[in-house]
Design a protein around this motif. Structure first.
Motif, mmCIF file in Angstrom:
data_model
loop_
_atom_site.group_PDB
_atom_site.id
_atom_site.type_symbol
_atom_site.label_atom_id
_atom_site.label_comp_id
_atom_site.label_asym_id
_atom_site.label_seq_id
_atom_site.Cartn_x
_atom_site.Cartn_y
_atom_site.Cartn_z
ATOM 1 N N ARG A 20 0.784 -1.232 -0.036
ATOM 2 C CA ARG A 20 0.031 0.037 0.024
ATOM 3 C C ARG A 20 0.695 1.251 0.117
ATOM 4 O O ARG A 20 0.416 2.459 -0.271
ATOM 5 N N VAL A 21 2.154 1.124 0.048
ATOM 6 C CA VAL A 21 2.956 2.618 0.344
ATOM 7 C C VAL A 21 3.073 3.060 -1.157
ATOM 8 O O VAL A 21 3.627 2.149 -2.418
ATOM 9 N N LYS A 22 2.880 4.294 -1.218
ATOM 10 C CA LYS A 22 3.070 5.018 -2.390
ATOM 11 C C LYS A 22 4.258 6.007 -2.488
ATOM 12 O O LYS A 22 4.328 6.435 -1.144
ATOM 13 N N PRO A 23 4.821 6.384 -3.448
ATOM 14 C CA PRO A 23 5.854 7.242 -3.279
ATOM 15 C C PRO A 23 5.529 8.631 -3.099
ATOM 16 O O PRO A 23 4.367 8.895 -3.368
ATOM 17 N N GLY A 24 6.355 9.476 -2.376
ATOM 18 C CA GLY A 24 6.010 10.635 -1.814
ATOM 19 C C GLY A 24 6.157 11.665 -3.085
ATOM 20 O O GLY A 24 6.910 11.448 -4.089
ATOM 21 N N ASP A 25 5.846 12.989 -2.559
ATOM 22 C CA ASP A 25 5.992 14.010 -3.885
ATOM 23 C C ASP A 25 6.969 14.951 -3.456
ATOM 24 O O ASP A 25 7.074 15.977 -4.428
ATOM 25 N N VAL A 85 -4.345 8.077 6.925
ATOM 26 C CA VAL A 85 -3.071 7.993 5.910
ATOM 27 C C VAL A 85 -1.993 8.717 6.920
ATOM 28 O O VAL A 85 -2.055 9.595 7.392
ATOM 29 N N ALA A 86 -1.003 7.654 6.812
ATOM 30 C CA ALA A 86 0.341 7.901 7.367
ATOM 31 C C ALA A 86 1.499 8.373 6.350
ATOM 32 O O ALA A 86 1.474 7.923 5.297
ATOM 33 N N HIS A 87 2.020 9.545 6.641
ATOM 34 C CA HIS A 87 2.984 10.233 5.688
ATOM 35 C C HIS A 87 4.645 9.973 6.391
ATOM 36 O O HIS A 87 4.782 10.323 7.494
ATOM 37 N N LEU A 88 5.382 9.465 5.392
ATOM 38 C CA LEU A 88 6.735 9.342 5.684
ATOM 39 C C LEU A 88 7.734 10.506 5.121
ATOM 40 O O LEU A 88 7.573 10.661 3.895
ATOM 41 N N TYR A 89 8.456 10.968 5.898
ATOM 42 C CA TYR A 89 9.277 12.082 5.541
ATOM 43 C C TYR A 89 11.089 11.742 5.701
ATOM 44 O O TYR A 89 10.981 10.997 6.569
ATOM 45 N N LEU A 90 11.520 12.025 4.626
ATOM 46 C CA LEU A 90 13.194 11.748 4.649
ATOM 47 C C LEU A 90 13.819 13.171 4.719
ATOM 48 O O LEU A 90 13.820 13.763 3.605
ATOM 49 N N ASP A 91 14.289 13.211 5.697
ATOM 50 C CA ASP A 91 15.115 14.622 5.857
ATOM 51 C C ASP A 91 14.362 15.917 5.590
ATOM 52 O O ASP A 91 14.683 16.726 4.644
ATOM 53 N N ARG A 101 11.530 15.914 3.697
ATOM 54 C CA ARG A 101 10.852 15.851 2.371
ATOM 55 C C ARG A 101 9.960 14.565 2.371
ATOM 56 O O ARG A 101 10.296 13.616 2.855
ATOM 57 N N HIS A 102 8.855 14.975 1.577
ATOM 58 C CA HIS A 102 7.640 13.732 1.761
ATOM 59 C C HIS A 102 8.425 12.575 0.856
ATOM 60 O O HIS A 102 8.608 12.614 -0.470
ATOM 61 N N HIS A 103 8.440 11.366 1.521
ATOM 62 C CA HIS A 103 9.205 10.240 0.813
ATOM 63 C C HIS A 103 8.160 9.336 0.477
ATOM 64 O O HIS A 103 8.600 8.490 -0.479
ATOM 65 N N ALA A 104 7.223 9.038 1.553
ATOM 66 C CA ALA A 104 6.466 7.987 1.043
ATOM 67 C C ALA A 104 4.987 8.172 1.727
ATOM 68 O O ALA A 104 4.754 9.015 2.860
ATOM 69 N N GLU A 105 4.085 7.443 1.509
ATOM 70 C CA GLU A 105 2.585 7.391 2.100
ATOM 71 C C GLU A 105 1.787 6.336 2.010
ATOM 72 O O GLU A 105 2.181 5.242 1.224
ATOM 73 N N SER A 106 1.128 6.011 3.074
ATOM 74 C CA SER A 106 0.339 4.605 2.980
ATOM 75 C C SER A 106 -0.924 4.973 4.149
ATOM 76 O O SER A 106 -0.739 5.497 5.098
ATOM 77 N N THR A 107 -1.791 4.011 3.721
ATOM 78 C CA THR A 107 -2.970 3.962 4.905
ATOM 79 C C THR A 107 -2.420 3.029 5.709
ATOM 80 O O THR A 107 -1.600 2.318 5.556
ATOM 81 N N VAL A 108 -3.006 3.376 7.066
ATOM 82 C CA VAL A 108 -2.945 2.556 8.196
ATOM 83 C C VAL A 108 -3.766 1.149 8.338
ATOM 84 O O VAL A 108 -5.106 1.374 7.746
ATOM 85 N N PRO A 109 -2.982 0.098 8.835
ATOM 86 C CA PRO A 109 -1.719 0.107 9.362
ATOM 87 C C PRO A 109 -0.669 0.326 8.294
ATOM 88 O O PRO A 109 -1.076 -0.329 7.183
#
Length: 209
Positions: free
Chosen positions: A3-8, A57-63, A65-73
């Motif tokens: 379910r992980v999608k790339p960030g913008d 929706v959970a968003h993952l940032y790397l340093d 910057r938006h890196h990825a996103e996914s619905t939880v869990p």
């Protein structure tokens, strides 16, 4: 992970005080032998849901910057392992870094967030923090007992149903409508306090939710 999608690539916005009840922000700092320190951030807006699944929706940032996103869990692949995110009806119940070897570490809440302020209270006033934790647990236990008694009374009320085998149960505690409302609000508050510490029990917190 499917379910992980790339960030913008957008920048991580700073936590604002008015977002305390609607947003959770956690950070993970990992040492990289080549580039020094890498910072992952998990940003969850509790009111933001996927249009297709209706899940948070959970968003993952790397340093930053938006890196990825996914619905939880959610399970995000990161350096040396994964970051696992799970939500309850009142907040997060899990936001952990799991290494490839299986070790688990809870991410550090942002200092400006409600979770961060709760963690700061635990460090500066540990006795008060333990008292609050005990109180919230006690409130949930009482709430579950009252709920179980009321459900049992409702189930055994029908003489042609369970009552003919187990008899009729009358709850020894008869709460009025406003009293039930107060109990409900107290259990939600207790579950919220536990969610700020990422504490979750399927029976106590699940019944409250």
């Amino acid at each position: 992970m499917q379910r992980v999608k790339p960030g913008d690539g957008r920048a991580l916005k700073r936590f604002r005080w008015w977002q305390s009840l609607s947003r959770a922000l956690f950070h993970l700092r990992l040492m990289d032998g080549d580039s020094g320190q890498t910072v992952y951030s998990v940003d969850v807006r509790h009111q933001q849901h996927s249009s297709s699944s209706g899940r948070v929706v959970a968003h993952l940032y790397l340093d930053g910057r938006h890196h990825a996103e996914s619905t939880v869990p959610a399970v995000f692949p990161v350096q040396g392992g994964t970051v696992e995110v799970r939500a309850s009806t009142v907040g997060l119940k899990r936001c952990h870094y799991v290494t490839a070897e299986g070790a688990e570490f809870q991410l550090v809440p942002d200092p400006a967030s409600a979770e961060g302020r709760r963690a700061r209270l635990d460090r500066s006033h540990p006795a008060l923090s333990r008292c609050m934790g005990f109180l919230s647990g006690t409130v949930l236990v009482v709430g579950v007992v009252l709920l179980a008694l009321q459900l049992a009374e409702q189930i055994t009320r029908d003489p042609e149903g369970v009552a003919q085998y187990a008899g009729t149960l009358t709850s020894p505690i008869d709460l009025s409508g406003w009293a039930n409302t107060v109990v409900g609000l107290c259990t939600v508050a207790a579950s919220t306090e536990r969610a700020l510490r990422l504490r979750y029990n399927w029976l106590l917190d699940g019944a409250a939710g």
